[in-house]
Design an enzyme around this catalytic site. Structure first.
Site, PDB file in Angstrom:
ATOM      1  N   VAL A 567       0.922  -1.089   0.127  1.00 11.94           N
ATOM      2  CA  VAL A 567       0.000   0.006  -0.080  1.00 11.94           C
ATOM      3  C   VAL A 567       0.921   1.283   0.103  1.00 11.94           C
ATOM      4  O   VAL A 567       0.430   2.285  -0.357  1.00 11.94           O
ATOM      5  CB  VAL A 567      -1.047  -0.046   1.097  1.00 11.94           C
ATOM      6  N   ASP A 568       2.229   1.161   0.638  1.00  8.84           N
ATOM      7  CA  ASP A 568       2.851   2.521   0.347  1.00  8.84           C
ATOM      8  C   ASP A 568       3.425   2.702  -0.806  1.00  8.84           C
ATOM      9  O   ASP A 568       4.192   3.492  -1.146  1.00  8.84           O
ATOM     10  CB  ASP A 568       3.898   2.401   1.515  1.00  8.84           C
TER      11      ASP A 568
END
Ligand code: ATP
Ligand code: MG
Length: 698
Positions: A567-568
């Site tokens: 997700v980053d």
């Protein structure tokens, strides 16, 4: 193409509209031989022949087992666990064989399976088969880095070797609960060392041989072993790696910092380095060949509790400081064996080759424990897939008549880059099953793997899992249902995935968000070594009641799961959330682009801009014309808003030693923060970083 990720419901609707729009645009585009026009609607069924003999040959069967596994995990897993040898049976309380707390509001996070049960994973992986009359069956084919160097080890021989090492470790006073650090190349002796530790109840911590002295020292200081196992050197491709001098450096560092390792057992690997040319610390170093062969070839088994620690392994460190993941014995044993069997549709007689190194979780669960627990014959390859040439893998497949081949997308892409000819030169007719692990596999690479490597005959199990999960979490069960190129398909038995939004609300049906797991599974990690609070805050605090994987995920209308990267790695361009994996996928569709890595960087107007590092196909030169063509490719594939602002030519990309692109470093280069690169010691080749800095703006 698909926009993914962590998004609120409003954003999701917007995303779906944009998706629908670009779906149309995508269908109009046709470029590259391996484009999958619409992966989400492409169903690849197993052949009738495959299905006929499959262990789980229908969706109904999978569904029934899955339902049972989540409704009554205790009954489901105790039935499977009963197929193993237990010296004493586990405790059952109110019909339960496991206890768990996944919710930090309820107290400390805690997971236990089969507690009170006494077993030994080495016994189950080796002795059990030998006692069943399989002593002379082949457990391992070892294939050296240099063609022509190989050996064959039977279950009986493997057990004897393991016993000898176990006896030697015992003679040094290593006992149950002690840590042993293993820093060895992919010789037979590496899995032997792991199994020997398991036999005596010691906790192994394998450190990938090639990590820098600093990284090794850091890990040794963390778990404080009395003994370190290594080899003097190894050839990896055409490169000599002097392991012993790295160990010497690391051990000097740890000694200075208060932890002196008593014994360093060194395997003399004469193919790489001569013994007499190896630096030696007399009171500490011992040659493997001087002490192991004279040990007795039988060794008593240490019966351990199911919840006693089996090993400690640091994550690859793609996103930051590696975490010391701790796995215990019983649940890990049952789960790795079962996932191996079903994800690869394993049956006796299969020859299984996993290209991973034992320095990674894949080498633990699916080169050593999972296959050996099933009594499988494994291929253990010391070298690299492209040495001496791009045909090496297929030569090895033909040599050992490999039936199941398991590798990583990074290897698939690098082999794809060399073209079809090196593949087609070899027969590969023994293959019946392929696998992928480590990163999302882009549909084009999937298609190439399926059509060229597998001759459109072999299902691909794209297995999603993590060091932390111990075993496969989302994976095909290949005889049971159709695949979709680039999807890890459905959860394995007992696994309950949840896709949540940023408020931790579980989303239903077709959706995109953060991938979490709702309840424990047998091989879940129990803690981060020496830091239970980091375990809780990293994995259980972000979404209360769930284990948070750190990955983004999309579930399509048919319920298939699509991993979209960490997700980053999501980039926010003018309010559009774009997954780096998606842009990378579009770039590699250009026939002259071999590999791409995409990161975000601060952009005055758009908030974030897209910065793409690209590696070209062999023999192609970088040009302005090509730059334009690459940008055009992304525009047509995904949409104008996803067009890269910068294309940075990258002859090589910074990768972890397990082959994953380290975007954290690329982000720093993109942002011009060259002096803040941080720890680069887990890189396979730190030299590429300098090369990239030099090429910036060119
Ligand atoms: P660190 O946690 O230290 O940053 P890491 O996450 O790379 O390192 P691993 O545990 O080796 O360490 O890798 C697990 C990760 O790899 C997953 O979280 C996921 O991002 C990725 N991954 C593994 N297999 C797949 C797959 N089949 N599809 C998509 N992603 C995958
Ligand atoms: Mg991770």
């Amino acid at each position: 193409g698909r926009l993914q990720s962590a998004a609120s419901e409003a954003e999701l609707t917007k995303i779906q509209q944009v998706e629908a729009h670009f779906q149309q645009e995508t269908q109009a585009v046709s470029a590259g031989q391996y484009v999958v026009e619409d992966a989400e609607h492409t169903l690849v069924e197993p052949s009738d022949e495959f299905r006929k003999t499959a262990l789980i040959p229908s969706l109904e069967k999978y569904d029934a087992l899955y339902k049972e596994s989540v409704k009554d995990p205790d009954a489901f897993w105790s039935r499977i666990a009963s197929e193993f040898y237990w010296k004493e049976k586990w405790e059952v309380n109110d019909g339960k064989i496991h206890t768990e707390n996944f919710d930090i509001r309820e107290g400390p996070i805690k997971v236990e399976w089969f507690k009170g049960g006494k077993t030994n994973i080495c016994y189950n992986a080796l002795d059990r088969h030998v006692e069943a009359g399989r002593a002379s069956d082949i457990a391992m084919y070892w294939e050296g880095n240099e063609p022509g160097y190989d050996s064959t080890v039977t279950f009986g021989q493997l057990l004897e070797l393991v016993c000898q090492v176990a006896n030697y470790l015992r003679s040094l006073g290593v006992k149950k609960g002690d840590a042993v650090v293993i820093y060895m190349p992919m010789l037979v002796e590496l899995p032997v060392a792991m199994l020997a530790c398991a036999r005596i109840g010691a906790i192994h911590s394998v450190v990938f041989a090639g990590f820098s002295a600093d990284s090794l020292a850091q890990r040794i200081l963390d778990c404080k072993p009395k003994v370190v196992l290594t080899a003097n050197g190894v050839m990896r491709g055409a490169k000599l790696i002097n392991l012993k001098s790295i160990v010497d450096d690391a051990l000097a560092q740890t000694k200075k910092q208060g932890h002196a390792v008593e014994t360093c057992l060194v395997y003399g690997n004469e193919v790489a380095t001569k013994k007499e040319e190896t630096a030696w610390v007399g009171e500490r170093d011992v040659w493997w060949q001087d002490v192991i062969p004279s040990q007795a070839s039988r060794s008593e088994v240490e019966w351990v509790d199911a919840e006693d620690p089996l090993f400690l392994l640091y994550t690859s460190g793609s996103t930051g400081k590696p975490k010391g993941v701790l796995h215990t014995t019983g649940g890990y044993m049952v789960y790795t064996a079962t996932t191996f069997k079903h994800a690869f549709d394993y049956r006796p007689g299969d020859i299984y080759w996993c290209t991973a190194d034992c320095g990674w979780i894949t080498g633990h669960s699916y080169l050593t424990y999972g296959p050996l627990l099933n009594g499988a014959t494994v291929v253990n390859f010391e070298g690299v897939p492209t040495y001496p040439d791009a045909g090496r893998c297929w030569e090895i497949v033909d040599k050992y008549k490999v039936t199941i081949f398991y590798t990583a997308p990074t290897a698939i892409r690098s082999l794809m880059r060399a073209g079809d000819e090196p593949v087609k030169k070899h027969s590969r007719k023994s293959l019946r099953m392929l696998g992928s692990v480590g990163e999302p596999i882009n549909p084009a690479a999937w298609k190439w793997y399926y059509e060229v490597v597998g001759d459109s005959r072999c299902p691909i199990s794209d297995t999603w899992w993590q060091t932390e999960t111990g075993g496969f979490m989302i994976t095909p069960v290949p005889g049971a249902f159709a695949l979709k190129p680039g999807s890890a398909t459905f959860p394995f038995f007992g696994v309950q995935p949840a896709i949540v939004d940023e408020n931790g609300k579980e989303l239903e049906g077709e959706c995109s968000g953060y991938l979490c797991i709702k309840a424990s599974w047998p091989s879940a990690f129990r803690t981060l070594f020496g830091d239970h609070s980091r375990y809780e805050t990293t994995y259980f605090a972000p979404f209360k009641g769930f284990y948070f994987s750190g990955d983004g995920c999309h579930r399509d209308k048919d319920g298939y799961y699509w991993l979209t990267g960490r997700v980053d790695d999501v980039i926010n361009v003018s309010g559009h959330r774009i997954g780096s994996a998606e842009v990378e996928s579009a770039l590699v569709l250009h026939p002259q682009c071999a590999e791409a890595a995409v990161v975000g960087y601060d952009h005055d107007v758009k908030g974030q801009g897209i910065y793409a590092f690209v590696t070209l196909v062999e023999g192609v030169d970088y040009s302005e014309e090509l730059r334009k063509a690459l940008v055009a490719k992304v525009r047509s594939q995904i949409g104008p808003f996803a067009a890269p602002d910068v294309i940075h030519w990258a002859p090589g990309l910074p990768k972890t030693r397990s082959g994953k692109i380290m975007r954290r470093i690329l982000r720093k280069i993109a942002a011009n923060q060259i002096d803040e690169l941080g720890d680069v010691s887990t890189l396979a080749d730190p030299g590429v970083v300098e090369q990239l800095i030099e090429l910036k703006g060119k």
